[in-house]
Design an enzyme around this catalytic site. Structure first.
Site, PDB file in Angstrom:
ATOM      1  N   ASN A 114      -5.310 -12.273  -5.418  1.00 55.40           N
ATOM      2  CA  ASN A 114      -4.779 -12.236  -6.774  1.00 55.40           C
ATOM      3  C   ASN A 114      -3.803 -13.399  -6.942  1.00 55.40           C
ATOM      4  OD1 ASN A 114      -3.985 -11.245  -9.283  1.00 55.40           O
ATOM      5  ND2 ASN A 114      -4.300  -9.168  -8.531  1.00 55.40           N
ATOM      6  N   CYS A 123       1.354 -13.835  -0.594  1.00 61.63           N
ATOM      7  CA  CYS A 123       1.922 -12.664  -1.271  1.00 61.63           C
ATOM      8  C   CYS A 123       3.132 -13.062  -2.112  1.00 61.63           C
ATOM      9  CB  CYS A 123       2.332 -11.621  -0.228  1.00 61.63           C
ATOM     10  SG  CYS A 123       3.210 -10.208  -0.924  1.00 61.63           S
ATOM     11  N   GLU A 170       8.448  -1.758  -9.414  1.00 62.18           N
ATOM     12  CA  GLU A 170       7.203  -1.448 -10.107  1.00 62.18           C
ATOM     13  C   GLU A 170       6.345  -0.473  -9.301  1.00 62.18           C
ATOM     14  OE1 GLU A 170       6.444  -5.520 -12.654  1.00 62.18           O
ATOM     15  OE2 GLU A 170       5.032  -4.976 -11.089  1.00 62.18           O
ATOM     16  N   CYS A 198       4.527 -13.485   4.085  1.00 59.16           N
ATOM     17  CA  CYS A 198       3.088 -13.755   4.074  1.00 59.16           C
ATOM     18  C   CYS A 198       2.826 -14.768   2.959  1.00 59.16           C
ATOM     19  CB  CYS A 198       2.308 -12.462   3.861  1.00 59.16           C
ATOM     20  SG  CYS A 198       2.760 -11.208   5.081  1.00 59.16           S
ATOM     21  N   CYS A 235      11.047  -8.445   0.274  1.00 52.91           N
ATOM     22  CA  CYS A 235      10.487  -8.215   1.616  1.00 52.91           C
ATOM     23  C   CYS A 235      11.101  -9.249   2.554  1.00 52.91           C
ATOM     24  CB  CYS A 235       8.959  -8.383   1.580  1.00 52.91           C
ATOM     25  SG  CYS A 235       8.131  -7.873   3.100  1.00 52.91           S
ATOM     26  N   GLY A 266       7.236  -4.595  -0.413  1.00 50.64           N
ATOM     27  CA  GLY A 266       7.989  -4.300   0.802  1.00 50.64           C
ATOM     28  C   GLY A 266       7.148  -3.870   1.980  1.00 50.64           C
ATOM     29  N   CYS A 291      -2.024  -4.091  -7.355  1.00 55.34           N
ATOM     30  CA  CYS A 291      -1.319  -3.399  -6.293  1.00 55.34           C
ATOM     31  C   CYS A 291      -1.154  -4.373  -5.130  1.00 55.34           C
ATOM     32  CB  CYS A 291      -2.161  -2.213  -5.863  1.00 55.34           C
ATOM     33  SG  CYS A 291      -1.407  -1.196  -4.641  1.00 55.34           S
ATOM     34  N   SER A 318       0.553   1.214   4.440  1.00 48.52           N
ATOM     35  CA  SER A 318       0.021  -0.106   4.764  1.00 48.52           C
ATOM     36  C   SER A 318       1.103  -0.948   5.434  1.00 48.52           C
ATOM     37  CB  SER A 318      -0.445  -0.784   3.472  1.00 48.52           C
ATOM     38  OG  SER A 318      -0.801  -2.128   3.726  1.00 48.52           O
ATOM     39  N   CYS A 339       0.261   3.466  -6.314  1.00 53.78           N
ATOM     40  CA  CYS A 339       0.691   2.430  -5.379  1.00 53.78           C
ATOM     41  C   CYS A 339       2.219   2.348  -5.446  1.00 53.78           C
ATOM     42  CB  CYS A 339       0.039   1.118  -5.806  1.00 53.78           C
ATOM     43  SG  CYS A 339       0.483  -0.252  -4.762  1.00 53.78           S
TER      44      CYS A 339
HETATM   45  N1  SAH Z   1       3.933  -4.907   3.336  1.00 55.65           N
HETATM   46  C1  SAH Z   1       2.812  -4.087   3.465  1.00 55.65           C
HETATM   47  C2  SAH Z   1       2.459  -3.319   2.201  1.00 55.65           C
HETATM   48  C3  SAH Z   1       2.592  -4.045   0.915  1.00 55.65           C
HETATM   49  S1  SAH Z   1       1.429  -5.319   0.585  1.00 55.65           S
HETATM   50  C4  SAH Z   1       1.615  -4.896   3.951  1.00 55.65           C
HETATM   51  O1  SAH Z   1       1.709  -6.114   3.990  1.00 55.65           O
HETATM   52  O2  SAH Z   1       0.608  -4.281   4.308  1.00 55.65           O
HETATM   53  C5  SAH Z   1      -0.074  -4.413   0.217  1.00 55.65           C
HETATM   54  C6  SAH Z   1      -1.352  -5.200   0.410  1.00 55.65           C
HETATM   55  O3  SAH Z   1      -1.521  -6.180  -0.640  1.00 55.65           O
HETATM   56  C7  SAH Z   1      -1.372  -5.970   1.697  1.00 55.65           C
HETATM   57  O4  SAH Z   1      -2.616  -5.873   2.334  1.00 55.65           O
HETATM   58  C8  SAH Z   1      -1.118  -7.377   1.230  1.00 55.65           C
HETATM   59  O5  SAH Z   1      -1.531  -8.290   2.182  1.00 55.65           O
HETATM   60  C9  SAH Z   1      -1.891  -7.411  -0.071  1.00 55.65           C
HETATM   61  N2  SAH Z   1      -1.527  -8.533  -0.962  1.00 55.65           N
HETATM   62  C10 SAH Z   1      -0.329  -9.106  -1.120  1.00 55.65           C
HETATM   63  N3  SAH Z   1      -0.392 -10.127  -2.018  1.00 55.65           N
HETATM   64  C11 SAH Z   1      -1.663 -10.179  -2.434  1.00 55.65           C
HETATM   65  C12 SAH Z   1      -2.361 -11.039  -3.369  1.00 55.65           C
HETATM   66  N4  SAH Z   1      -1.744 -11.985  -4.018  1.00 55.65           N
HETATM   67  N5  SAH Z   1      -3.680 -10.811  -3.567  1.00 55.65           N
HETATM   68  C13 SAH Z   1      -4.311  -9.814  -2.900  1.00 55.65           C
HETATM   69  N6  SAH Z   1      -3.703  -8.977  -2.016  1.00 55.65           N
HETATM   70  C14 SAH Z   1      -2.396  -9.172  -1.780  1.00 55.65           C
HETATM   71 FE1  SF4 Z   2       3.684  -9.610   3.687  1.00 58.54          FE
HETATM   72 FE2  SF4 Z   2       3.399  -7.084   2.724  1.00 58.54          FE
HETATM   73 FE3  SF4 Z   2       5.842  -8.325   2.696  1.00 58.54          FE
HETATM   74 FE4  SF4 Z   2       3.894  -9.161   1.074  1.00 58.54          FE
HETATM   75  S1  SF4 Z   2       4.888  -7.165   1.010  1.00 58.54           S
HETATM   76  S2  SF4 Z   2       5.269 -10.460   2.322  1.00 58.54           S
HETATM   77  S3  SF4 Z   2       2.069  -8.843   2.312  1.00 58.54           S
HETATM   78  S4  SF4 Z   2       4.631  -7.766   4.506  1.00 58.54           S
END
Ligand code: SAH
Ligand code: SF4
Length: 411
Positions: free
Chosen positions: A341, A153, A126, A150, A146, A210, A384, A242, A139
């Protein structure tokens, strides 16, 4: 002496050509995403002389990236014979677009299908476009799934299926530009292009699915083409990568890509960050911030963005805000507060709106810009940073439940 150098070059070119052709699942190699050296090698492999190859590479790049063409036929400054040869051996076709959704706030979401490339099934990815008053941000995803986990996420619940190739990363930008009218009229004569001020996609963020620094080589290649003057011509100041905090990749990003950096910080002490951003166990906060301090090119005009997801009762107290300000002291930074989110099965709630505002006010009063990211495209679930793959799509029931949750707060 010159003979041995030439031989080495020939050898390298042959190696590159073989590698590129072999990477494409038995299909014709797609020329999108190849750097100049690789493209030169491929042209030479179909008989273009070394002398001509450089000029041809430049012409082809302009047709593909400046003009946005998806076939060789239109390349009017390349002779018919060579155009035919190119079409016999290579392609510049777009990927399959499975879905396009347009939200009532103008946000768009595309679902692309890419070949398996040895990963079992074809993969789906996406990409989200978010228009704002002064910019349009795309985005982009870097991996399917991934390896990191986290806890807040949704992508973190999905296993890594595979890295996206440079071609696939760039295609997300190219098709978005196709759909938004960011390439010049294909019928018009000449080599014109849409000037920067008129384009819809003004910024890109590697904030889709990712961890981009775990797919460094492909991400680098794609971003260098995205910012190339003969390529997609985006300023490096409008490209943000990011990362969750892969420290060894951070300095490399500054040195070798030179784009803007965003750090998913989300917590102000190691105990909490170990839990919600587990890569922190490997690269704890102090090490991460040290890498930020040393990020090549960082200055007040080129600040690092710190992303901070607002999780109710977890990281959203005024004490956290105070700690955040203390930690970032001396780093040219801005703080992006992201309302959490929710997704089905997640353990968190988004902080209350007035708490997010209080947090933001505190950080602001202490000298840091701290915009709150407004939720966008909620009717198409286009957050995003929370993109997901078709293989693990939500069932309708879950989707409806989530929609109910989503409309229940915020805005
Ligand atoms: N892996 C990278 C980039 C992708 S995630 C990273 O972690 O930075 C992009 C951003 O979206 C990150 O800051 C992540 O922590 C945030 N994110 C992921 N899931 C989310 C959620 N459910 N609500 C709000 N932000 C979220
Ligand atoms: Fe963590 Fe970014 Fe991977 Fe989500 S996409 S698990 S926020 S590193």
């Amino acid at each position: 002496m010159s003979l041995s150098i030439d031989l080495t070059n020939d050898q390298t070119r042959a190696d590159i050509a073989a590698r590129v052709s072999a990477s494409a699942d038995g299909e014709k190699p797609n020329l999108i995403g190849l750097d100049r050296e690789e493209l030169t090698a491929l042209l030479e492999s179909i008989g273009v002389s070394a002398k001509q190859a450089r000029m041809r590479v430049s012409q082809i790049w302009q047709w593909i990236y400046l003009r946005g063409h998806d076939n060789f036929e239109a390349m009017s400054n390349i002779g018919k014979d060579l155009r035919e040869k190119l079409a016999e051996n290579f392609t510049i076709e777009r990927p399959e677009m499975v879905e396009e959704q347009i939200s009532n706030d103008g946000t768009r979401k595309w679902l692309f299908r890419f070949p398996s490339r040895g990963a079992g099934k074809p993969v789906e990815v996406e990409t989200v476009y978010i228009p704002e008053q002064d910019r349009g941000t795309l985005c982009i995803s870097s991996q399917v799934g991934c390896t990191l986990t986290c806890t807040f996420c949704h992508t973190g619940t999905q296993k890594l299926v595979r890295n996206l190739t440079a071609e696939e990363i760039l295609m997300q930008l190219i098709v978005a530009r196709d759909r938004l009218g960011d390439f010049p009229d294909k019928e018009a004569e000449g080599m014109g292009f849409v000037p920067e001020g008129d384009r819809k996609v003004t910024n890109i963020v590697m904030m889709g699915m990712g961890e981009p620094l775990y797919n460094f080589d492909h991400v680098k290649k794609a971003l260098l083409i995205a910012s190339d003057n003969e390529g997609l011509q985006l300023s490096k100041r409008r490209i943000t990568l990011s990362t969750s905090g892969v420290v060894p990749g951070i300095i490399k990003t500054g040195d070798e890509i030179g784009c803007m950096l965003a750090i998913s910080l989300h917590a102000t002490n190691n105990e909490l960050r170990d839990e919600i951003v587990p890569i922190n166990k490997k690269y704890p906060i102090a090490e991460l911030l040290e890498a930020c301090r040393n990020y090549p090119g960082v200055s007040n005009a080129r600040r690092i963005t710190f992303e901070y997801v607002m999780l109710k009762g977890v990281n959203d107290s005024l004490n956290d805000a105070k700690e955040l300000v203390r930690l970032l002291k001396g780093i040219p930074a801005k703080i992006n507060l992201i309302p959490f989110n929710p997704w089905p099965g997640s353990d968190y709630e988004c902080s209350d709106w007035d708490q997010i505002e209080k947090f933001s006010d505190f950080v602001n009063a202490n000298g840091y810009a701290s915009p709150i990211r407004t939720p966008r495209g909620r009717d198409i679930l286009a957050a995003c940073g929370q993109l997901k793959s078709e293989s693990e799509r939500m069932r309708i029931k879950e989707r409806l439940a989530m929609e109910a949750m989503v409309t229940g707060h915020g805005e």
